[in-house]
Design a protein around this motif. Structure first.
Motif, short mmCIF file in Angstrom:
data_model
loop_
_atom_site.label_atom_id
_atom_site.label_comp_id
_atom_site.label_asym_id
_atom_site.label_seq_id
_atom_site.Cartn_x
_atom_site.Cartn_y
_atom_site.Cartn_z
N LYS A 179 0.83 -1.21 0.00
CA LYS A 179 0.00 0.00 0.00
C LYS A 179 0.87 1.26 0.00
CE LYS A 179 -3.69 -2.54 0.35
NZ LYS A 179 -3.05 -3.85 0.36
N PRO A 180 0.30 2.38 -0.43
CA PRO A 180 1.03 3.66 -0.33
C PRO A 180 1.44 3.93 1.11
CG PRO A 180 -0.96 3.90 -1.67
CD PRO A 180 -1.03 2.54 -1.04
N ASP A 181 2.63 4.54 1.25
CA ASP A 181 3.21 4.76 2.57
C ASP A 181 3.56 6.25 2.70
OD1 ASP A 181 4.56 4.71 4.95
OD2 ASP A 181 6.18 3.40 4.27
N THR A 182 2.99 6.90 3.70
CA THR A 182 3.23 8.33 3.89
C THR A 182 4.53 8.63 4.62
OG1 THR A 182 1.94 8.29 5.95
CG2 THR A 182 0.75 8.85 3.92
N PHE A 208 8.43 0.20 -9.28
CA PHE A 208 7.42 0.88 -8.47
C PHE A 208 8.00 2.17 -7.93
CE2 PHE A 208 9.87 -1.04 -5.11
CZ PHE A 208 9.75 -0.15 -4.04
N VAL A 209 7.11 3.09 -7.61
CA VAL A 209 7.47 4.34 -6.95
C VAL A 209 6.43 4.61 -5.88
CG1 VAL A 209 7.75 6.83 -7.19
CG2 VAL A 209 8.57 5.31 -9.00
N ASN A 210 6.89 4.90 -4.67
CA ASN A 210 6.01 5.33 -3.58
C ASN A 210 6.38 6.76 -3.23
OD1 ASN A 210 4.13 4.33 -1.14
ND2 ASN A 210 5.68 5.71 -0.33
N VAL A 217 -1.08 12.04 2.81
CA VAL A 217 -1.43 11.55 1.48
C VAL A 217 -0.19 10.95 0.81
CG1 VAL A 217 -2.34 12.13 -0.81
CG2 VAL A 217 -3.25 13.28 1.22
N ALA A 218 -0.35 9.78 0.20
CA ALA A 218 0.74 9.16 -0.55
C ALA A 218 0.17 8.43 -1.75
CB ALA A 218 1.53 8.20 0.32
N ILE A 272 -5.21 8.21 1.58
CA ILE A 272 -5.55 9.50 2.17
C ILE A 272 -5.96 9.28 3.62
CG2 ILE A 272 -7.01 11.56 2.02
CD1 ILE A 272 -7.53 10.84 -0.92
N ASP A 273 -5.16 9.77 4.54
CA ASP A 273 -5.51 9.74 5.96
C ASP A 273 -6.34 10.97 6.28
OD1 ASP A 273 -4.09 7.37 6.46
OD2 ASP A 273 -2.22 8.47 6.78
N LEU A 274 -7.65 10.78 6.40
CA LEU A 274 -8.52 11.92 6.69
C LEU A 274 -8.25 12.49 8.07
CD1 LEU A 274 -11.86 10.50 5.22
CD2 LEU A 274 -10.19 12.01 4.10
N ASN A 275 -7.97 11.62 9.01
CA ASN A 275 -7.56 12.01 10.36
C ASN A 275 -6.89 10.80 11.00
OD1 ASN A 275 -9.71 10.30 11.30
ND2 ASN A 275 -11.14 12.01 11.08
#
Length: 785
Positions: A179-182, A208-210, A217-218, A272-275
């Motif tokens: 998964k995307p990593d912030t 791949f690119v993260n 957001v990532a 997307i971490d909303l909170n």
């Protein structure tokens, strides 16, 4: 069951090097699987690392999960050169399969197999496949997902009908992507070149690119391009059609190494971490695969040789858009997962075996509009347009609660617009389907499969050592098929004009099947201490029933699998040895059996009852510093408990005078070998400034029947036992590694499938064998940043 590896902490290695070069075995996940591309915290020296899975739809240590589950993580995938389904299936002893070409694979687990599945008008799969949270099980069989940037592959053996539903009767396969990593930027790529004995050359490029966009957001992007070399030759041959009085050659279709595959695809995921409590993860993934030739050979013609009399090529393209929303309401975890998938399969295949044997055995002959006899060779043209949507909403209480639960709702809808045209060049209008010149026979249907479910599972810690779990699933399926199948003469007995299906001459099939029911699961788990536990499970699963196109046959009923399982999870000697396993007995009632009936029409009958007895086990052992041994094995004894008779359409417990017993009580079920196992030995050592490794693995499986029926199996023959050996060596320094590998070192002609292109009693003189790819030598360069 767990498949476990380890990471070794050497006194002169950096943390990055330790993370990049942690030992991975052929069968086991080498570490806690989260951000596999970043450096991981160093584990205890020379010990097995924790493996995290989501087999119960929450993150847990695999040693705490009272389910027979195997997991292959990123390090295993990379070091075993796993790129597709066949690569990882050979490492999962409970998994068996039939395949004729990439993307045309039917998957089975624990011997729950009769063969012949994966058809647009056949029964649904008995093994579910998930891509992250979304089911991607299709009517046409398993997706051949390219394996790259994958966190892990989980194989859940036994009925998973409580949490995973209808097509998880015998088990579930789950492909979990990274998964995307912030937390930071990361990237990587792999370049590979290879050459195949008796064939050509192939290549692979993937990366791949993260990229974090902000602290909340990532985005993660993945792409690949692959060319698989061919190794099957189409050779010259002539055929004499005795009824038509014609001799036909195949010069236009003679070619060496003609079974090539070209694939490309990618994935884009956004987190997307909303909170602090809520996260949204939309993902789009797609893949296109183009094949030429066929991937089987005819032993009667020669090793890795066939004689084809028409064109063979195909295209399989699919795309999935998925959305996962995770959050908390009070102390409860809430998850929504939804997905929409489109898949289109187009194929053009030589179907001249059917033409030849129907001419030679039954006197079929065809004419043009002038009344002259024509070349009867048929070509099969398939166009299948498939779509699927699924939605699941579930809520879970904290895993630390003494009383904890999972509950949810599920819905999915599958639609398949299927068309198969059987062409004869120059065929007269009198024999051609109306509006489709040259089409001698037509299958064209719209199939819709709908599933609804409510599920739940409750676990309670009776004591600090003993836990009881009870789960259930209420389900409903509603399946319909509308369309046409038959010859020109069939149009005279249609009961409705065509509607909503392009170029359909008329309608002669409009059937439905629906049913409500429930599945359950009960489990008792006893933990002796943090490293050792035993469990006992009783669970069941189901596969929906459906319709037969042939008017003389009614609907086929659901089949059901009840599982009784005793398993253990253990670690010994300060986590240097891990030994897990399970013994089980499964009762399979109302067995669905797909086979080619009169005129090649697929019939599905309930063939009676069967029983499967088996044992599964795996072992991971740190023998010495840098030296590890891993292995897994399964013994499966799957047999009919009742007779299967030709004259019975639903009750196969046949013994009446005149019954024709096709498979008597005690007949071994096809496809699954009684034994399948593998071992991997890996040695890591320092070589000057480099970290080096040597790895060897061996896979062995016993013979397996090709067909349930005695006569057909005698004609086609058993799939022979085989042993395949792989070898890898490599060097790494910093973020760069180079590996030399050899797959199928001994060039074993392993038989993955034996079949005929029409009913064995008609086309049995021409038997095809799908082999494992011949010896392949490759060189691979990888970097991670």
């Amino acid at each position: 069951m767990s498949l476990n590896g380890l990471r070794i902490r050497g006194p002169h290695r950096s943390a990055r090097l330790r993370a990049a070069l942690g030992v991975s075995t052929a069968l086991v996940a080498a570490s806690a699987v989260r951000a596999e591309t970043a450096a991981s915290p160093p584990p205890a020296a020379d010990t097995l690392s924790e493996v995290i899975v989501t087999a119960q739809k929450r993150e847990e240590n695999i040693q705490s999960v009272p389910i027979s589950v195997q997991a292959l993580n990123t390090r295993v995938i990379e070091r075993m050169k796993i790129q597709n389904f066949e690569d990882y299936a050979k490492l999962l002893p409970s998994v068996s399969f039939q395949t004729t070409a990439p993307g045309q694979t039917n998957v089975y687990m624990r011997g729950v197999a009769t063969g012949g599945d994966g058809l647009a008008v056949g029964s649904l799969p008995s093994v579910g496949t998930y891509l992250d949270e979304q089911p991607v099980t299709t009517i046409l069989g398993a997706l051949d997902v390219h394996i790259y940037d994958i966190a892990r592959i989980e194989a859940l053996a036994g009925p998973q009908g409580t949490l995973f539903g209808a097509s998880s009767e015998a088990g579930t396969l789950r492909i979990i992507t990274n998964k995307p990593d912030t937390s930071g930027f990361s990237a990587g790529y792999t370049l590979q070149g290879n050459t195949v004995d008796h064939g050509g050359q192939g290549y692979l490029a993937e990366g791949f690119v993260n990229q974090p966009v902000s602290d909340k957001v990532a985005i993660r992007l993945v792409a690949f391009d692959e060319h698989d070399a061919g190794y099957i030759d189409s050779v010259a041959e002539t055929r004499y059609y005795p009824t038509a009085g014609l001799t036909v050659g195949n010069a236009p279709y003679v070619k060496k190494n003609f079974n090539t595959v070209d694939s490309y695809g990618g994935r884009a995921a956004l987190k997307i971490d909303l909170n602090d409590n809520w996260t949204i993860t939309p993902t789009v993934m797609g893949q296109e695969q183009r094949t030429k030739g066929v991937f089987s050979y005819e032993p009667a013609v020669g090793d890795l040789q066939v004689a084809r009399f028409g064109p063979d090529y195909g295209k399989d393209a699919w795309m999935q858009a998925a959305l996962t929303i995770q959050g908390k309401i009070g102390k409860f975890d809430l998850t929504y997962s939804g997905g929409y998938m489109n898949r289109r399969i187009q194929m053009h295949s030589d179907y001249s075996d059917y033409s030849y044997f129907y001419d030679a055995l039954y006197g079929y002959v065809h004419y043009d509009n002038a009344g002259d006899i024509i070349n009867p060779n048929q070509e099969l043209v398939v166009d299948s347009r498939y779509s699927k949507q699924s939605h699941e909403l579930r809520i879970q209480s904290p895993a630390s609660d003494r009383l904890r639960f999972t509950a949810g709702l599920f819905y999915q809808k599958q639609i398949n617009h299927y068309q198969s045209q059987y062409f004869i060049q120059g065929l007269s209008d009198a024999e051609s389907i109306t509006g489709q010149p040259g089409v001698y026979y037509l299958n064209q249907q719209k199939r819709i499969d709908r599933d609804y479910a409510a599920f739940g599972e409750v676990a309670y810690d009776l004591t600090s050592h003993l836990t009881a779990t009870l789960g259930g699933r209420l389900y409903r399926y509603d399946n319909t098929v509308t369309g046409f199948f038959g010859f020109k003469t069939t149009e005279a007995i249609c009961f409705a004009p065509s509607a909503n299906l392009s170029k359909l001459p008329c309608v002669n099939i409009d059937k439905a099947a629906k049913r409500d029911g429930e599945t359950y699961r009960f489990n008792l788990t006893y933990k002796f201490d943090p490293d050792r536990m035993v469990y006992f499970t009783v669970s069941d699963g189901y596969r929906p029933g459906g319709i037969n196109r042939r008017a003389s046959l009614g609907a086929y009923e659901p089949d059901f699998l009840t599982n009784y399982e005793l398993g253990w999870k253990t670690q010994w000697f300060d986590h240097r040895l891990r030994f897990n396993g399970a013994v089980y007995l499964e009762d399979w009632n109302n067995v669905q059996f797909n086979f080619s009936g009169a005129n090649g029409i697929t019939d599905i009958l309930n063939a009676g009852n069967a029983q499967v007895k088996g044992v599964e086990t795996d072992l991971s052992w740190v023998i010495l510093h840098g030296l590890t041994l891993s292995g897994a094995a399964a013994y499966t004894d799957a047999r009919m408990l009742t007779n299967y008779c030709a004259l019975k359409t639903s009750n196969a417990n046949c013994s009446d005078p005149g019954d024709s017993i096709l498979a008597p009580k005690g007949t071994q079920l096809p496809v699954t070998p009684q034994f399948k196992g593998n071992l991997t030995l890996r040695y890591e050592f320092d070589l000057g400034p480099f970290a080096a490794h040597l790895q060897g693995s061996v896979v062995n499986q016993s013979a397996a029947r090709s067909d349930l029926r005695l006569l057909q199996n005698a004609i086609v023959g058993d799939q022979r036992a085989f042993t395949v050996v792989d070898f890898t060596s490599g060097l790494a320094r910093g973020n760069t590694s180079v590996e030399l590998f050899v797959k199928n070192l001994l060039d074993e002609r392993a038989q993955l499938y034996r079949y005929t292109e029409c009913a064995a009693t008609t086309c049995g003189a021409r038997v095809y064998v799908t082999p494992d790819q011949p010896r392949t030598i490759g060189l691979e360069l990888s970097q991670k940043f």
